[in-house]
Design an enzyme around this catalytic site. Structure first.
Site, PDB file in Angstrom:
ATOM      1  N   ASP A 246      -3.252   4.739  -2.328  1.00  0.00           N
ATOM      2  CA  ASP A 246      -4.363   5.272  -1.543  1.00  0.00           C
ATOM      3  C   ASP A 246      -4.787   6.662  -2.035  1.00  0.00           C
ATOM      4  O   ASP A 246      -3.943   7.554  -2.173  1.00  0.00           O
ATOM      5  CB  ASP A 246      -3.885   5.364  -0.078  1.00  0.00           C
ATOM      6  CG  ASP A 246      -5.003   5.607   0.908  1.00  0.00           C
ATOM      7  OD1 ASP A 246      -5.823   4.691   1.111  1.00  0.00           O
ATOM      8  OD2 ASP A 246      -5.054   6.715   1.479  1.00  0.00           O
TER       9      ASP A 246
ATOM     10  N   ASP B  12       0.852  -1.179   0.000  1.00  0.00           N
ATOM     11  CA  ASP B  12       0.000   0.000   0.000  1.00  0.00           C
ATOM     12  C   ASP B  12       0.894   1.238   0.000  1.00  0.00           C
ATOM     13  O   ASP B  12       1.896   1.288   0.711  1.00  0.00           O
ATOM     14  CB  ASP B  12      -0.889  -0.005   1.248  1.00  0.00           C
ATOM     15  CG  ASP B  12      -2.315   0.412   0.951  1.00  0.00           C
ATOM     16  OD1 ASP B  12      -2.500   1.537   0.442  1.00  0.00           O
ATOM     17  OD2 ASP B  12      -3.237  -0.378   1.224  1.00  0.00           O
TER      18      ASP B  12
HETATM   19  O1  TEU Z   1     -10.003   5.380   1.594  1.00  0.00           O
HETATM   20  C1  TEU Z   1     -10.460   6.456   0.872  1.00  0.00           C
HETATM   21  C2  TEU Z   1     -11.918   6.737   0.758  1.00  0.00           C
HETATM   22  O2  TEU Z   1     -12.248   7.665   0.069  1.00  0.00           O
HETATM   23  C3  TEU Z   1     -13.019   6.021   1.433  1.00  0.00           C
HETATM   24  O3  TEU Z   1     -13.223   4.753   0.959  1.00  0.00           O
HETATM   25  C4  TEU Z   1     -12.899   6.140   2.939  1.00  0.00           C
HETATM   26  O4  TEU Z   1     -12.406   4.979   3.496  1.00  0.00           O
HETATM   27  C5  TEU Z   1     -14.181   6.383   3.658  1.00  0.00           C
HETATM   28  O5  TEU Z   1     -14.984   5.266   3.536  1.00  0.00           O
HETATM   29  C6  TEU Z   1     -14.892   7.626   3.341  1.00  0.00           C
HETATM   30  O6  TEU Z   1     -16.211   7.526   3.792  1.00  0.00           O
HETATM   31  C7  TEU Z   1      -8.621   5.229   1.773  1.00  0.00           C
HETATM   32  C8  TEU Z   1      -8.351   3.981   2.595  1.00  0.00           C
HETATM   33  O7  TEU Z   1      -8.772   2.857   1.885  1.00  0.00           O
HETATM   34  C9  TEU Z   1      -9.024   4.136   3.924  1.00  0.00           C
HETATM   35  O8  TEU Z   1      -8.937   2.989   4.712  1.00  0.00           O
HETATM   36  C10 TEU Z   1      -8.367   5.304   4.631  1.00  0.00           C
HETATM   37  O9  TEU Z   1      -9.032   5.580   5.829  1.00  0.00           O
HETATM   38  C11 TEU Z   1      -8.362   6.563   3.775  1.00  0.00           C
HETATM   39  O10 TEU Z   1      -8.021   6.334   2.411  1.00  0.00           O
HETATM   40  C12 TEU Z   1      -7.331   7.529   4.299  1.00  0.00           C
HETATM   41  O11 TEU Z   1      -6.045   7.021   4.089  1.00  0.00           O
END
Ligand code: TEU
Length: 564
Positions: free
Chosen positions: A211, A103
């Site tokens: 991410d 990641d």
């Molecule tokens: O997620 C980004 C994102 O936009 C969403 O899916 C978020 O998890 C959330 O559900 C908004 O309602 C990524 C990662 O996958 C997530 O686990 C992290 O928390 C986020 O980025 C920040 O790094």
């Protein structure tokens, strides 16, 4: 430069398995999963047949957001193990011809990263310009409500701005206040990221899941956004797929991937990305990424934001997937996913985890995996793991859910039961309870106290009960993976959606080299007449009914034919 002809890179015929390390396998009894635990389960993954492990973050982190807040990109968090453990993981995966994707979380760091510690200390420090620092609104007093540089809300509730008294400025954090956004306009930031990525590739990793990578370029004007029901503004129009995104990705590709002898998998997580952008970024001839994670399909059941979920209309799902399949048909490439660590479990969300648990889990898998693109399996999905009957807010751990509850219940006075219902339906902890290896109290995940409670249904839904059972969800996933590996039509076939207006049947064909594959599934609780068929039945989830013209609830069939 890549080693294979564009269009034939290894990741197009691969199936990726996502491991959320905190919840996969604990080896030392502290209740948190770790890398030695993962290594001990590689044979299970190999038996499933997957080609790639995508490992959610294991870097040093204060764990405000379970590792998506990184304080040192170059080291492994002691909770998870050591650099030597990652090296061993790479050796063990490569020995089985499997790959490791790490990641890459570079829209933001942790506020405990050394870069940020320096940056917040003064406006003249070495890293002063590495984050998104801004003065209060003109005519206001910094730190007072309303003085924030704009009205944006954070994804994790509250303002997206935090006042730093030492520097007398605000910093932007689209996620928690412990996740300050990096300033990608600064070339030194970009170079540091490239150097870090190069070091990981030199260590032997085979690619990156990036991410929220389409948030890295923000409109420098940082305008207020339309006000949402939360009272905060929506900043997304100003930072989703922003003005310099493609330039930054092209620069990254040149600095990191080009010139290496191998092909690497790069998958950009892109909430709000359009099919047109995806087609550009993933173009086999000129693109910057292998594929992206788009969010359109996982938003189809949300009627008023994430916490107001309704029924999915299957026709919307077909229209959405159909649009992405055609937009990326010529030279682009799709990723295919139902689940990840941010989504509720698919069998509970769009299947029927009560009367049709096995059939709906396998029907949904069949429909997803045979589209054109690279499928991703989230840990436990291959066992039909379900959402969790959280009985109280104290059972939840996720910062997004806890913050939402605090604001909705304590600040806005919403009914706690209604808020908890929404969290049960959509909360990210549904995906984060321990992997269900067996029926023991710790589900075979830990001998200690797990960091989040195991789902009580682990007594029946678990790996031990399924791996040797040809009629299990696990065995069906094995067959889908094997079909992709053995038949080029699954990788290269052209896609055509059938019956777009049928409210219950999901059907499509794939065509390649004079052959056609028909996928037909009844994604409903009612038996349905269906006259689609083909010469040879190659796969079904309910073998007993395979000859009938009626599709049982959640029955899925795959036929092969010589093309007329
Ligand atoms: O997620 C980004 C994102 O936009 C969403 O899916 C978020 O998890 C959330 O559900 C908004 O309602 C990524 C990662 O996958 C997530 O686990 C992290 O928390 C986020 O980025 C920040 O790094």
């Amino acid at each position: 430069m890549s080693s294979t002809e564009p269009g034939h890179e290894w990741w197009r015929s691969a199936v990726v398995y996502q491991v959320y390390p905190r919840s996969f396998q604990d080896s030392d009894g502290d209740g948190v999963g770790d890398i030695p635990g993962l290594i001990s389960r590689i044979d299970y993954l190999h038996r499933l047949g997957v080609d790639v492990v995508w490992l959610s973050p294991v870097y040093r982190s204060p764990h405000d957001d379970n590792g998506y807040d990184i304080s040192d990109y170059e080291d492994i968090d002691p909770t998870f193990g050591t650099l030597a453990d990652v090296e061993e993981l790479i050796v063990q995966l490569h020995a089985r011809n499997m790959k490791l994707v790490m990641d890459l979380v570079v829209n933001h760091t942790s506020d405990e990263h050394a870069w940020f510690a320096d940056s917040r200390s003064s406006r003249d420090s070495a890293y002063a310009d590495w984050y998104m620092w801004h003065d209060p609104r003109p005519g206001t007093v910094g730190g007072e409500p309303g003085a924030e540089p704009n009205n944006w809300g954070s994804f994790f509730s509250g303002s997206a701005w935090e006042w730093e008294p030492v520097r007398q400025q605000y910093y932007l954090h689209l996620f928690s206040r412990k996740q300050p956004d990096l300033n990608w306009e600064n070339p030194a930031v970009r170079q540091a990221v490239h150097a870090m990525m190069n070091r990981w590739l030199d260590r032997g990793v085979d690619g990156f899941r990036m991410d929220v990578i389409n948030f890295i370029s923000k409109d420098p004007a940082l305008p207020d956004g339309p006000v949402l029901p939360t009272g905060f503004g929506d900043g997304m129009p100003s930072f989703v797929s922003g003005p310099r995104l493609q330039e930054y990705l092209a620069e990254m590709k040149a600095a990191v991937f080009d010139g290496r002898p191998a092909d690497y998998l790069s998958v950009g997580e892109m909430p709000g990305a359009s099919p047109e952008l995806a087609a550009r970024l993933t173009d086999a001839r000129t693109g910057q990424l292998s594929m992206i994670f788009q969010f359109e399909h996982v938003g189809l059941d949300q009627i008023g934001g994430k916490w107001n979920v309704g029924q999915l209309d299957l026709r919307d799902l077909k229209a959405s997937f159909g649009r992405w399949q055609s937009a990326l048909a010529d030279h682009g490439w799709n990723s295919l996913y139902w689940d990840n660590h941010d989504q509720p479990r698919i069998v509970s969300r769009w299947g029927n985890d009560r009367e049709h648990w096995y059939a709906s889990a396998t029907a949904l898998a069949t429909v997803l995996h045979l589209h054109r693109g690279t499928p991703y399996i989230y840990q436990g999905e291959e066992l039909g793991m379900t959402n969790v009957p959280f009985d109280d807010i104290s059972a939840l751990r996720d910062i997004e859910s806890l913050n939402h509850y605090a604001v909705a219940v304590n600040l806005l006075g919403h009914d706690p039961d209604v808020v908890l219902d929404a969290l049960r339906a959509m909360g990210r902890d549904n995906a984060r309870t321990p992997m269900q290896w067996n029926a023991e109290p710790g589900a075979g995940f830990t001998v200690g106290t797990p960091w989040i409670g195991v789902n009580p249904n682990h007594e029946s839904v678990n790996a031990a009960a399924q791996v040797d059972d040809a009629g299990s969800v696990f065995a069906h996933y094995q067959r889908l993976i094997a079909l992709r590996h053995s038949d080029p039509i699954v990788v290269h076939g052209d896609f055509r959606m059938l019956l777009p207006d049928d409210p219950a049947i999901y059907a499509y064909t794939r065509e390649h080299a004079g052959q056609s594959l028909l996928v037909v599934a009844n994604l409903s609780d009612e038996a349905t007449v269906c006259d689609l068929g083909g010469d040879e039945l190659v796969l079904t989830n309910l073998p007993e009914g395979a000859a009938s013209a009626v599709l049982a609830p959640w029955e899925a069939r795959v036929y092969r034919s010589a093309r007329a």
